[in-house]
Enzyme design. Structure first.
Site, PDB file in Angstrom:
ATOM      1  N   GLU A  37       0.689  -1.057  -0.086  1.00 23.52           N
ATOM      2  CA  GLU A  37      -0.125  -0.103   0.009  1.00 23.52           C
ATOM      3  C   GLU A  37       0.945   1.296   0.062  1.00 23.52           C
ATOM      4  O   GLU A  37       1.869   1.331   0.799  1.00 23.52           O
ATOM      5  CB  GLU A  37      -1.027   0.102   1.155  1.00 23.52           C
ATOM      6  CG  GLU A  37      -1.970   1.009   1.198  1.00 23.52           C
ATOM      7  CD  GLU A  37      -2.659   1.283   2.602  1.00 23.52           C
ATOM      8  OE1 GLU A  37      -2.783   0.073   3.414  1.00 23.52           O
ATOM      9  OE2 GLU A  37      -3.310   2.146   2.555  1.00 23.52           O
ATOM     10  N   ARG A 263       4.570 -13.133   9.278  1.00 19.55           N
ATOM     11  CA  ARG A 263       5.555 -11.932   9.149  1.00 19.55           C
ATOM     12  C   ARG A 263       6.808 -11.831   9.858  1.00 19.55           C
ATOM     13  O   ARG A 263       6.953 -12.665  10.920  1.00 19.55           O
ATOM     14  CB  ARG A 263       4.538 -10.584   9.480  1.00 19.55           C
ATOM     15  CG  ARG A 263       4.095 -10.416  10.796  1.00 19.55           C
ATOM     16  CD  ARG A 263       3.711  -8.964  11.147  1.00 19.55           C
ATOM     17  NE  ARG A 263       2.597  -8.809  10.131  1.00 19.55           N
ATOM     18  CZ  ARG A 263       2.407  -7.937   9.443  1.00 19.55           C
ATOM     19  NH1 ARG A 263       3.458  -6.576   9.626  1.00 19.55           N
ATOM     20  NH2 ARG A 263       1.627  -7.453   8.487  1.00 19.55           N
ATOM     21  N   LYS A 273       4.093   0.507   9.959  1.00 21.09           N
ATOM     22  CA  LYS A 273       4.113   1.690   9.360  1.00 21.09           C
ATOM     23  C   LYS A 273       3.521   2.821  10.266  1.00 21.09           C
ATOM     24  O   LYS A 273       4.120   4.120  10.077  1.00 21.09           O
ATOM     25  CB  LYS A 273       3.335   1.663   7.870  1.00 21.09           C
ATOM     26  CG  LYS A 273       4.187   1.292   6.851  1.00 21.09           C
ATOM     27  CD  LYS A 273       3.509   1.528   5.386  1.00 21.09           C
ATOM     28  CE  LYS A 273       3.156  -0.057   5.136  1.00 21.09           C
ATOM     29  NZ  LYS A 273       2.168  -0.115   3.815  1.00 21.09           N
TER      30      LYS A 273
HETATM   31  P1  ATP Z   1       2.532  -2.308   8.277  1.00 21.51           P
HETATM   32  O1  ATP Z   1       1.746  -3.317   9.079  1.00 21.51           O
HETATM   33  O2  ATP Z   1       3.759  -2.363   8.237  1.00 21.51           O
HETATM   34  O3  ATP Z   1       1.602  -1.341   7.834  1.00 21.51           O
HETATM   35  P2  ATP Z   1       1.149  -3.653   5.775  1.00 21.51           P
HETATM   36  O4  ATP Z   1       1.175  -5.229   5.803  1.00 21.51           O
HETATM   37  O5  ATP Z   1       0.187  -3.025   6.138  1.00 21.51           O
HETATM   38  O6  ATP Z   1       2.427  -3.413   6.836  1.00 21.51           O
HETATM   39  P3  ATP Z   1       1.701  -3.386   3.050  1.00 21.51           P
HETATM   40  O7  ATP Z   1       2.066  -2.209   2.426  1.00 21.51           O
HETATM   41  O8  ATP Z   1       0.248  -3.573   2.946  1.00 21.51           O
HETATM   42  O9  ATP Z   1       2.053  -3.225   4.509  1.00 21.51           O
HETATM   43  O10 ATP Z   1       2.522  -4.642   2.718  1.00 21.51           O
HETATM   44  C1  ATP Z   1       2.765  -4.825   1.390  1.00 21.51           C
HETATM   45  C2  ATP Z   1       3.111  -6.530   1.559  1.00 21.51           C
HETATM   46  O11 ATP Z   1       4.276  -6.857   2.304  1.00 21.51           O
HETATM   47  C3  ATP Z   1       1.765  -7.312   2.153  1.00 21.51           C
HETATM   48  O12 ATP Z   1       1.942  -8.519   1.235  1.00 21.51           O
HETATM   49  C4  ATP Z   1       2.266  -7.771   3.481  1.00 21.51           C
HETATM   50  O13 ATP Z   1       1.918  -8.748   3.702  1.00 21.51           O
HETATM   51  C5  ATP Z   1       3.759  -7.826   3.364  1.00 21.51           C
HETATM   52  N1  ATP Z   1       4.161  -7.538   4.719  1.00 21.51           N
HETATM   53  C6  ATP Z   1       4.235  -6.278   5.341  1.00 21.51           C
HETATM   54  N2  ATP Z   1       4.958  -6.222   6.781  1.00 21.51           N
HETATM   55  C7  ATP Z   1       5.654  -7.693   6.696  1.00 21.51           C
HETATM   56  C8  ATP Z   1       6.367  -8.210   7.382  1.00 21.51           C
HETATM   57  N3  ATP Z   1       6.808  -7.823   8.568  1.00 21.51           N
HETATM   58  N4  ATP Z   1       6.904  -9.559   7.025  1.00 21.51           N
HETATM   59  C9  ATP Z   1       6.639  -9.875   6.039  1.00 21.51           C
HETATM   60  N5  ATP Z   1       5.611  -9.616   5.064  1.00 21.51           N
HETATM   61  C10 ATP Z   1       5.231  -8.235   5.329  1.00 21.51           C
HETATM   62 MG    MG Z   2      -1.505  -4.199   4.484  1.00 22.05          MG
END
Ligand code: ATP
Ligand code: MG
Length: 562
Positions: A37, A263, A273
């Site tokens: 995102e 994760r 984030k």
């Molecule tokens: P955050 O919790 O930091 O806001 P998010 O999952 O909302 O992270 P996205 O931009 O939606 O952030 O993530 C993009 C991709 O990266 C998604 O497929 C998500 O599952 C993966 N991702 C995000 N954080 C992790 C992590 N700590 N370990 C593995 N994959 C991750």
């Molecule tokens: Mg997300």
């Protein structure tokens, strides 16, 4: 190519991909996507997902898309889109011509929602958000059906069209899937598919005032891109029945398969984030590329290489259970990489002046120094010795304990690549007693190649020549969160209490060897006996600025024992 690169071990996701290739579930195709995102910069957790998605595509001869998942317009920006692309490329991956935006599908997604309404599988609800929450029930109690659940298809279509036309305020209505308010899985209790949000989207502007939810947009975006394996993190496991429901009810041609993995959580730092935004906005760090942050921009500036991050991600592997990975593992990966690649130089971080009394004034010797003992192809360089040099303050003790093999009065040490010197005097500030400089003598026969070259002493010190050295600032980093009370920062509701006040130490009067004058920002070095350092873009003509990437030895083991 139907078998993965030998280099990679077979985890449960790769095993699934292999099985699907064998059964031809998706024909011979493997097609993944990385769907960030654009509401922040990427961090090391994203790197795990990038390595996994692009890695699997590469290993199995498939494709991986980069998809900006921009369905939540309030926090999304073009700045992040650019940054995300830059970081994925830097990590070493390429989406070729497959850069997509979920917002490109808004019209198609809207039409899918219309199909669901026509099938009697979605309805417009007019309860307030609070009422919807109350009607949803709990883990132990079933939900209650909304009084609007049985609106006619015609009414629903008309209301949904008016929602799109902008006739209603935010929250006045919501489009919900009609599934099962008594389902034990709360995600199936008529989840929201579309919400009214009068906000400007960074790509579609004012065109839309209804936006699809993640649960609706994601499976359909996957299917529109012919994704075969949709890899996501464990918190979406309970959403999988909904993912499958959407694809089934929308009757897409090629339903992709969602697979969840744990994760990445790293100790002593924060990764969500939301918290990263807080750290930056509240000024606890200097922007998103602060080398203390686990963002890819921060790690890069700190001196991490893409190779080290990829190796780390590979070593961490993919699992089905959440765990916290220690920072030591990440540091191990960069040490291993830089040990092979980084040229060695001498740098004195806390200088102490040494006058070699029997060394002729005005004489300068050029000495050969090996650039990298791990890699003879890096060759040799010239370093300069003169009558006055700097050594490290901590390499001298006036009154040393027994096993101190560095310099002390009467004691002899070797200067790296040069001579043996012996300390014959200590100059102190008469007021404070502070050691100002040392007086030493050298043994001219002990130069490399000289008659006494092999004479053994216990200590070898790094040093730089006073008249040749250049000034530098060195930024030494410790963990962002205090080492006490270990655990992942992501578990902390409020990390403020645990911010490490010593996460940055600036050493302002360092001296480094003259050859570094030519170094360009981003270059990485081993400062002998100390660690790995990376030249920062803050460097100027007159002052080099280095970030300490990692010390030579693991300090976490010691912290663990304390
Ligand atoms: P955050 O919790 O930091 O806001 P998010 O999952 O909302 O992270 P996205 O931009 O939606 O952030 O993530 C993009 C991709 O990266 C998604 O497929 C998500 O599952 C993966 N991702 C995000 N954080 C992790 C992590 N700590 N370990 C593995 N994959 C991750
Ligand atoms: Mg997300």
């Amino acid at each position: 190519m139907s078998s993965p690169d030998q280099h990679f071990s077979i985890d449960f996701i790769r095993a699934k991909v292999i099985a699907d290739l064998e059964s031809q579930k998706f024909g011979k195709r493997v097609h993944t996507r990385f769907p960030p995102e654009p509401n922040g910069h990427l961090h090391i957790g994203h790197a795990k997902s990038i390595c996994l998605n692009f890695g699997i595509a590469r290993e199995f001869g498939g494709l991986c898309n980069l998809r900006l998942d921009d369905t939540n317009p309030t926090k999304e920006h073009m700045e992040y889109v650019t940054s995300i692309q830059e970081d994925v490329r830097w990590l070493g991956f390429d989406w070729e011509d497959r850069l997509f935006y979920a917002s490109d599908y808004f019209e198609q997604l809207f039409q899918y929602a219309v199909i669901l309404i026509q099938k009697g599988k979605a309805y417009v609800d007019s309860l307030t958000a609070e009422e919807i929450r109350l009607y949803r029930g709990t883990l132990t109690e079933p939900g209650k059906e909304s009084p609007h659940r049985n609106r006619t298809i015609e009414d629903n279509l008309a209301l949904f069209a008016r929602m799109r036309a902008g006739e209603f305020e935010n929250g006045a209505h919501v489009l919900r899937a009609k599934i099962d308010m008594a389902s034990p899985n709360i995600n199936l209790r008529d989840p929201a598919l579309y919400r009214i949000r009068h906000v400007t989207h960074f790509r579609t502007g004012e065109v839309w005032c209804v936006y699809p939810t993640y649960d609706f947009a994601h499976p359909l975006s996957d299917s529109l891109e012919d994704i075969t394996h949709s890899l996501c993190t464990l918190e979406f496991e309970d959403h999988r029945p909904l993912y499958d429901w959407v694809l089934r009810e929308c009757a897409v041609n090629c339903p992709s398969q969602q697979i969840e993995f744990a994760r990445l959580n790293l100790g002593h730092t924060v990764m969500s984030k939301r918290k990263l935004h807080q750290l930056v906005e509240e000024g606890h760090v200097n922007g998103w590329s602060d080398p203390r942050l686990p963002t890819l921009k921060g790690l890069r500036r700190r001196g991490y290489t893409p190779e080290a991050i990829r190796n780390f991600c590979e070593r961490v592997g993919v699992a089905k259970r959440d765990s916290v990975i220690e920072m030591a593992l990440l540091e191990h990966a960069i040490r291993e990489d830089l040990n092979r690649s980084a040229p060695r130089v001498m740098a004195v971080l806390r200088p102490l002046r040494v006058i070699i009394e029997n060394y002729p004034a005005g004489q300068v010797e050029e000495l050969d120094a090996i650039n990298n003992p791990e890699d003879p192809s890096q060759g040799k360089r010239r370093i300069f010795l003169s009558r006055e040099i700097f050594i490290e303050q901590e390499d001298f003790m006036e009154d040393p304990p027994k096993k101190f093999f560095r310099l002390s009065p009467g004691q002899e040490v070797r200067l790296r690549y040069a001579y043996l010197i012996r300390c014959v005097g200590v100059d102190k500030n008469p007021q404070t007693g502070e050691v100002m400089s040392l007086r030493c003598t050298y043994d001219p026969d002990t130069k490399s190649g000289g008659t006494q070259a092999s004479r053994k002493v216990k200590g070898t010190l790094h040093w730089v020549s006073v008249s040749h050295a250049i000034s530098a600032e060195v930024r030494v980093y410790e963990s962002l969160l205090t080492p006490v009370n270990s655990g992942s920062g992501s578990d902390l509701q409020d990390f403020h209490m645990q911010l490490n006040p010593h996460s940055l130490t600036v050493l302002a009067s360092c001296k480094v060897e003259s050859g570094l004058r030519q170094a360009i920002p981003g270059s990485r070095f081993q400062f002998e006996r100390q660690g790995y350092f990376c030249l920062d873009p803050d460097s100027t003509q007159n002052l080099l600025v280095f970030n300490r990437t990692v010390p030579l030895r693991d300090t976490w083991a010691k912290i663990g024992k304390e």
